[in-house]
Design a protein around this motif. Structure first.
Motif, PDB file in Angstrom:
ATOM      1  N   PRO A 442       0.797  -1.231   0.000  1.00 44.64           N
ATOM      2  CA  PRO A 442       0.000   0.000   0.000  1.00 44.64           C
ATOM      3  C   PRO A 442       0.828   1.279   0.000  1.00 44.64           C
ATOM      4  CG  PRO A 442      -0.111  -1.113   2.134  1.00 44.64           C
ATOM      5  CD  PRO A 442       0.570  -2.056   1.197  1.00 44.64           C
ATOM      6  N   HIS A 443       2.082   1.198   0.434  1.00 42.92           N
ATOM      7  CA  HIS A 443       2.914   2.410   0.461  1.00 42.92           C
ATOM      8  C   HIS A 443       3.725   2.582  -0.828  1.00 42.92           C
ATOM      9  CE1 HIS A 443       1.664   2.442   4.581  1.00 42.92           C
ATOM     10  NE2 HIS A 443       2.260   1.291   4.810  1.00 42.92           N
ATOM     11  N   GLY A 444       3.584   1.621  -1.756  1.00 41.36           N
ATOM     12  CA  GLY A 444       4.282   1.745  -3.042  1.00 41.36           C
ATOM     13  C   GLY A 444       5.789   1.665  -2.914  1.00 41.36           C
ATOM     14  N   LEU A 445       6.246   0.729  -2.086  1.00 43.90           N
ATOM     15  CA  LEU A 445       7.693   0.638  -1.810  1.00 43.90           C
ATOM     16  C   LEU A 445       8.391  -0.415  -2.661  1.00 43.90           C
ATOM     17  CD1 LEU A 445       7.364   0.763   2.094  1.00 43.90           C
ATOM     18  CD2 LEU A 445       8.204   2.606   0.614  1.00 43.90           C
ATOM     19  N   MET A 446       7.608  -1.313  -3.283  1.00 49.10           N
ATOM     20  CA  MET A 446       8.246  -2.490  -3.879  1.00 49.10           C
ATOM     21  C   MET A 446       8.688  -2.263  -5.315  1.00 49.10           C
ATOM     22  SD  MET A 446       6.165  -5.659  -2.200  1.00 49.10           S
ATOM     23  CE  MET A 446       7.502  -6.769  -2.626  1.00 49.10           C
ATOM     24  N   ASN A 447       9.964  -2.496  -5.550  1.00 50.91           N
ATOM     25  CA  ASN A 447      10.608  -2.381  -6.865  1.00 50.91           C
ATOM     26  C   ASN A 447      10.141  -1.136  -7.620  1.00 50.91           C
ATOM     27  OD1 ASN A 447      12.540  -3.233  -8.629  1.00 50.91           O
ATOM     28  ND2 ASN A 447      11.544  -5.151  -9.192  1.00 50.91           N
ATOM     29  N   PRO A 448      10.328   0.041  -7.014  1.00 54.30           N
ATOM     30  CA  PRO A 448       9.834   1.264  -7.650  1.00 54.30           C
ATOM     31  C   PRO A 448      10.427   1.458  -9.039  1.00 54.30           C
ATOM     32  CG  PRO A 448      11.265   1.766  -5.756  1.00 54.30           C
ATOM     33  CD  PRO A 448      11.030   0.285  -5.756  1.00 54.30           C
ATOM     34  N   GLY A 449       9.620   2.020  -9.918  1.00 55.05           N
ATOM     35  CA  GLY A 449      10.092   2.312 -11.281  1.00 55.05           C
ATOM     36  C   GLY A 449       9.894   1.174 -12.254  1.00 55.05           C
ATOM     37  N   LYS A 450       9.343   0.029 -11.792  1.00 52.02           N
ATOM     38  CA  LYS A 450       9.234  -1.122 -12.695  1.00 52.02           C
ATOM     39  C   LYS A 450       7.830  -1.291 -13.260  1.00 52.02           C
ATOM     40  CE  LYS A 450      13.531  -2.140 -12.150  1.00 52.02           C
ATOM     41  NZ  LYS A 450      14.036  -3.036 -11.163  1.00 52.02           N
ATOM     42  N   THR A 451       6.859  -0.533 -12.741  1.00 50.23           N
ATOM     43  CA  THR A 451       5.536  -0.604 -13.365  1.00 50.23           C
ATOM     44  C   THR A 451       4.999   0.797 -13.607  1.00 50.23           C
ATOM     45  OG1 THR A 451       3.224  -1.240 -13.104  1.00 50.23           O
ATOM     46  CG2 THR A 451       4.487  -1.096 -11.071  1.00 50.23           C
ATOM     47  N   ARG A 452       4.536   1.019 -14.853  1.00 45.99           N
ATOM     48  CA  ARG A 452       3.975   2.320 -15.194  1.00 45.99           C
ATOM     49  C   ARG A 452       2.563   2.482 -14.651  1.00 45.99           C
ATOM     50  NH1 ARG A 452       2.841   3.132 -20.020  1.00 45.99           N
ATOM     51  NH2 ARG A 452       3.692   1.433 -21.269  1.00 45.99           N
ATOM     52  N   GLY A 453       1.997   1.360 -14.178  1.00 47.87           N
ATOM     53  CA  GLY A 453       0.607   1.417 -13.690  1.00 47.87           C
ATOM     54  C   GLY A 453       0.478   2.044 -12.321  1.00 47.87           C
ATOM     55  N   TRP A 454       1.570   2.121 -11.580  1.00 46.84           N
ATOM     56  CA  TRP A 454       1.494   2.675 -10.217  1.00 46.84           C
ATOM     57  C   TRP A 454       1.686   4.182 -10.263  1.00 46.84           C
ATOM     58  CZ3 TRP A 454      -0.037   1.097  -5.586  1.00 46.84           C
ATOM     59  CH2 TRP A 454       0.318   1.857  -4.470  1.00 46.84           C
ATOM     60  N   ARG A 455       0.804   4.908  -9.562  1.00 46.83           N
ATOM     61  CA  ARG A 455       0.949   6.367  -9.501  1.00 46.83           C
ATOM     62  C   ARG A 455       1.249   6.764  -8.063  1.00 46.83           C
ATOM     63  NH1 ARG A 455      -2.542   8.997 -13.544  1.00 46.83           N
ATOM     64  NH2 ARG A 455      -3.150   7.394 -15.002  1.00 46.83           N
TER      65      ARG A 455
END
Ligand SMILES: Cc1cc2nc3c(=O)[nH]c(=O)nc-3n(C[C@H](O)[C@H](O)[C@H](O)COP(=O)(O)OP(=O)(O)OC[C@H]3O[C@@H](n4cnc5c(N)ncnc54)[C@H](O)[C@@H]3O)c2cc1C
Length: 461
Positions: A442-455
């Motif tokens: 939920p905090h968006g910490l995992m492997n940042p930069g690898k999915t364009r779907g996460w904002r």
């Protein structure tokens, strides 16, 4: 440190708190620079484009949990301290999948490696090496359905999170095909991590998600009765004959574990085969069940070829030869790069039904700039053909130009020179994976930069 304080504190301070928490829980960590550098790379150096892009990306701390409880400790602490987390199995991915784009913590999962074999399936922890899983399955008269040629270094969790299919796919389809992976257990990256069980189609929420949406901890993977496989090379007078043989051999009544056609131009990268794979003939590399060898040989003869090798695992090893699957899939790129750094690769999927003439016309168009081998496979219930050809590298623009031309010719390109899931194989944002990320990370910490779907606005504060 409270989560609110963690959001404000400098990264170095939060990492120091993490070290203290890990020490208190007796969880191993390391931060020596050379090791951090080594644990921040995979095989993305196949691509000069990714090599340049990822050159300065490095983890700040490596954590190596030995069991699920230790993993829970580090997952909880990273969530609380709002530290970026990149998961790592064997680190054999090709697209910088386990390179931390924003530094932070790399969690290497090879310590979680237990395996229990049942009739028809195995329950296995994520960090179990695929070779160890195959050995355990073989001890019960069974075998795994598919594996990459990196199977002595690659973990089963990394294969599911980062891979697609491989040796065995000609018989059992790809990882995504229903029933091949039966259950996945995922740990969330929250202050209080939860374990979520995924079954059936829900498994796709984490398959090929590059560890962006939860930590796979355990899986049930299907097994098949073990076969007595033979490493086979068949030689043909032309590449067209090898390709046409490949098409004819895609039959459910021919038990194969590998079926790859390889141009003669690869022979210099495989000198140990000598006359078994000379540069005067094009070849099929296969794994064929011993009882089907006569049928295989008959089909080879019908296509104007001859068998030059048919050996057991033990014979291959004692002759000092490479297994047949090391002249297939992405292992060919590795062998070529060992001899010359001038290469990179492309990843292609042909439209169905496979048109040999279309493949030959692409080959003729690019001439020696691209050396070809084709992978015959079952995927999504249909036989089809993939290719991972070797490209003489000129520059990034030329790679993109060729990829665009090939796509314009109707062949799908899975771009291996990009880091996001969507720009590579998946093509579109998988909203089910993103929805699951909102739940599991939920905090968006995992492997940042690898999915364009996460904002960024999705991240829970
Ligand atoms: C020579 C060569 C041949 C190859 N052939 C094939 C092939 O035939 N087919 C194929 O599919 N691939 C192939 N690959 C790619 C790769 O080797 C495989 O996909 C391999 O199974 C990855 O496993 P790994 O443990 O090394 O994963 P890693 O590289 O460590 O990780 C892969 C991805 O999974 C994530 N991850 C790792 N563990 C977990 C976890 N527990 N939970 C969630 N995410 C996690 C990582 O963050 C990363 O994004 C090949 C690569 C090379 C270099």
């Amino acid at each position: 440190m409270t989560p609110a304080a963690a959001r404000e504190a400098p990264r170095a301070e939060r990492l120091q708190v993490l070290r203290q928490l890990l020490d208190a829980a007796h969880v191993s960590w390391r931060d020596d620079p050379a090791l951090l550098r080594a644990k921040s790379v995979d095989y993305h150096w196949y691509s000069p484009i990714l090599t340049e892009l990822l050159a300065d990306k490095c983890a700040e701390l490596l954590v190596t949990p030995a069991n699920v409880d230790e993993l829970r400790t580090v997952a909880a602490a990273c969530a609380r301290l709002r530290l970026p987390v990149t998961l790592r199995g064997g680190g054999t991915g090709n697209y910088g999948q386990c390179t931390p784009m924003e530094g932070g913590v790399v969690i290497e999962l090879l310590g979680l490696r237990s395996v229990q074999v049942h009739q028809g399936y195995a329950t296995v922890q994520t960090g179990c090496l695929i070779e160890a899983l195959e050995t355990a399955a073989r001890a019960t008269g069974q075998e795994i359905l598919m594996f990459p040629s990196t199977f002595s270094e690659a973990s089963i969790g990394g294969f599911i999170a980062g891979g697609f299919g491989g040796i065995g796919s000609i018989r059992h389809g790809v990882l995504k095909d229903p029933g091949n992976v039966r259950r996945v257990q995922v740990m969330t990256l929250e202050e209080e991590p939860r374990l979520i069980e995924l079954h059936g189609a829900d498994i796709q929420k984490v398959h090929h998600a590059y560890g962006t949406n939860g930590v796979i901890t355990e899986l049930d993977v299907a097994l098949a009765p073990a076969e007595d496989w033979r490493h086979v090379i068949a030689l043909f007078p032309s590449y067209e004959a090898a390709l046409r043989f490949g098409v004819a051999a895609m039959r459910p009544d021919l038990p194969l574990r590998l079926l790859t056609s390889v141009e003669r131009h690869f022979a210099p990268y495989y000198p140990s085969y000598g006359a078994l794979f000379p540069d005067t003939a094009d070849a099929i590399f296969a794994l064929c069940a011993a009882q089907a060898l006569p049928a295989f040989e008959g089909l080879v003869a019908q296509h104007g070829g001859r068998i030059s090798m048919a050996m057991t695992d033990a014979q291959v090893a004692s002759a000092g030869l490479l297994p047949a699957y090391e002249c297939a899939y992405n292992h060919t790129t590795l062998m070529a790069l060992k001899r010359s750094k001038a290469h990179t690769y492309l990843q292609l999927a042909y439209p169905q039904p496979f048109d040999v003439d279309q493949a030959l016309s692409l080959m003729a168009h690019y001439g020696p700039e691209i050396l070809w081998h084709h992978e015959f496979s079952l995927a999504y219930g249909q036989y089809g053909v993939f290719a991972i050809p070797l490209l003489t590298y000129f520059d990034a623009d030329r790679v993109r130009e060729i990829q665009a031309e090939i796509e314009a010719a109707g062949v799908t390109v899975f771009d291996g020179h990009v880091v996001t899931i969507e720009d590579g194989g998946m093509k579109t944002i998988d909203t089910a994976q993103i929805d699951f990320k909102r739940e599991a990370d939920p905090h968006g910490l995992m492997n940042p930069g690898k999915t364009r779907g996460w904002r960024p606005e999705y991240a829970k504060l």
